[in-house]
Design a protein around this motif. Structure first.
Motif, short mmCIF file in Angstrom:
data_model
loop_
_atom_site.label_atom_id
_atom_site.label_comp_id
_atom_site.label_asym_id
_atom_site.label_seq_id
_atom_site.Cartn_x
_atom_site.Cartn_y
_atom_site.Cartn_z
N ASP A 116 -5.27 0.91 -12.93
CA ASP A 116 -6.19 1.71 -12.15
C ASP A 116 -7.37 0.69 -11.72
OD1 ASP A 116 -5.51 4.59 -12.17
OD2 ASP A 116 -5.21 4.01 -14.05
N LEU A 124 1.21 6.90 -6.93
CA LEU A 124 0.20 7.73 -7.45
C LEU A 124 0.39 9.01 -6.97
CD1 LEU A 124 -2.86 7.67 -8.37
CD2 LEU A 124 -3.45 7.33 -5.65
N HIS A 127 -11.46 -0.17 1.75
CA HIS A 127 -11.86 1.06 1.89
C HIS A 127 -13.17 1.44 2.43
CE1 HIS A 127 -12.18 5.45 1.85
NE2 HIS A 127 -12.66 5.58 0.65
N CYS A 155 -10.03 5.99 -4.78
CA CYS A 155 -11.35 5.06 -4.69
C CYS A 155 -12.48 6.07 -4.84
CB CYS A 155 -11.35 4.04 -3.79
SG CYS A 155 -10.04 2.94 -3.37
N LEU A 207 1.06 -1.46 0.19
CA LEU A 207 -0.01 0.09 -0.07
C LEU A 207 0.77 1.31 -0.20
CD1 LEU A 207 -3.03 -0.91 2.41
CD2 LEU A 207 -2.97 -0.89 -0.01
N LEU A 238 -4.66 1.86 5.66
CA LEU A 238 -5.07 2.66 4.53
C LEU A 238 -5.69 3.83 4.69
CD1 LEU A 238 -5.88 2.54 1.55
CD2 LEU A 238 -8.12 1.33 2.15
N LEU A 277 2.41 1.88 -3.51
CA LEU A 277 1.16 2.45 -4.47
C LEU A 277 0.76 3.74 -4.08
CD1 LEU A 277 -1.46 -0.67 -4.29
CD2 LEU A 277 0.21 -0.07 -6.18
N SER A 278 0.90 4.22 -2.87
CA SER A 278 0.49 5.44 -2.48
C SER A 278 1.64 6.31 -3.11
CB SER A 278 0.46 5.66 -1.02
OG SER A 278 0.27 6.96 -0.54
N VAL A 302 -6.06 -1.78 -8.99
CA VAL A 302 -5.84 -1.20 -7.65
C VAL A 302 -7.19 -1.14 -7.25
CG1 VAL A 302 -4.71 0.64 -6.38
CG2 VAL A 302 -3.60 -0.30 -8.35
N LEU A 331 -5.00 7.37 -1.71
CA LEU A 331 -5.24 6.07 -1.89
C LEU A 331 -6.83 5.67 -1.73
CD1 LEU A 331 -2.94 3.13 -1.16
CD2 LEU A 331 -3.30 4.26 -3.33
#
Length: 311
Positions: A204, A189, A215, A238, A182, A228, A185-186, A207, A234
């Protein structure tokens, strides 16, 4: 037959919507998101309440005589029909996409399986009741148990290496790797809405499919969900996909402005109704006959005063 004609008859069988999501199922979310990104028109057929809850492999895309399962295979099938969300990616970005998807499968999926299917509190309070309530009797007793056993077996198969042999042994490892995933990914992004450029692509979709249930679900016990919540980009990722691509879906929340406008409209209607009621009552009072109040007049009568004899 043209791709357009074929696309018109495409049906996607998947688990249904809840938690503000078009589906609670990771693989189904991946395909649903990619279809939105690429412009593919799918007819969604939830398997909820059917006997397929036990036997079906979901998601399953049905198009004419073709039946395709597994997200990667379904996405390839859609690309052959010219529904390609990755057509603007460079070769380097394509390679990065494959690497990040492999990272999701290796590092994040085991922790998600544990969170939803192995963690006792989450399974008893959320996962088992949800899948049981979407399965007909007597499958409501079998479906959750089968998914839980499959999840546990998959975790142990991929993560139980010496000296880690039991699920208790591997818990620390899988959550540590998931949090690291995570974080990566953060970092990748950043402040962007999507991972590559201004338009969403297959990365996308993957993920989103992996982290959206984490979430949105109301989990009573989840260190991964707590982690998260510290990664605001992130979460925003979403929420943006939901509002930009699924805002008309009944399982998704209304945009804030739409909710404000709707509430304001209801309030205005209520005020107008009350105003009309008060005006009507006032008219009735005005038109009703006016009678002298039934009370004694404290003022002395002048005629009585004149006729009175002094003592």
């Amino acid at each position: 037959m043209t791709a357009t004609n074929m696309a018109a008859s495409m049906e996607l069988r998947c688990w249904g919507a809840d938690w503000g999501l078009p589906s609670v199922h990771t693989e189904s979310l991946i395909v649903l998101a990619y279809a939105k990104f690429s412009g593919a028109d799918l007819t969604v057929a939830p398997i909820d309440w059917t006997w397929r809850t036990l036997t079906a492999t979901v998601p399953e895309l049905i198009c004419q005589e073709s039946r395709v399962t597994e997200p990667a295979q379904i996405l390839n099938f859609l690309r052959k029909l010219r529904f390609n969300a990755d057509y603007e990616l460079s070769a380097r970005q394509g390679a990065d996409t494959m690497a990040y998807i492999a990272l999701l499968e290796e590092k994040l999926r085991p922790a998600l399986l544990h969170t939803f299917w192995v963690d006792t509190e989450n399974y008893a309070s959320l996962t088992r009741p949800w899948f049981a309530s979407r399965s007909p009797f007597p499958l409501n007793f079998l479906v959750p148990c089968r998914h839980a056993n499959t999840a546990l077996s998959r975790i142990l198969l991929t993560k139980s290496e010496s000296p880690l042999h039991t699920i208790t042994d591997v818990e620390g490892k899988i959550y540590s790797e998931a949090k690291e995933c995570l974080n990566l990914l953060s970092h990748r992004l950043g402040a962007a809405y999507y991972f590559f450029g201004n338009t969403p692509c297959s990365l996308d979709a993957f993920v989103f499919g992996f982290i959206a249930p984490l979430h949105k679900a109301s989990l009573p016990s989840s260190p991964l969900q707590n982690h998260l919540r510290q990664l605001e980009n992130l979460q925003r990722f979403c929420d943006h996909i939901l509002s930009a691509h699924f805002s008309s879906h009944p399982g998704s929340p209304q945009p804030v402005q739409e909710m404000v406008d709707a509430n304001l409209q209801k309030l205005t209607q209520l005020v107008n109704k009350e105003s009309n009621l008060i005006e009507k009552m006032d008219d009735n009072l005005r038109s009703s006959p006016q009678h002298k109040p039934l009370r004694s007049d404290p003022r002395p009568n002048s005629s009585d005063h004149r006729n009175s004899t002094p003592a």
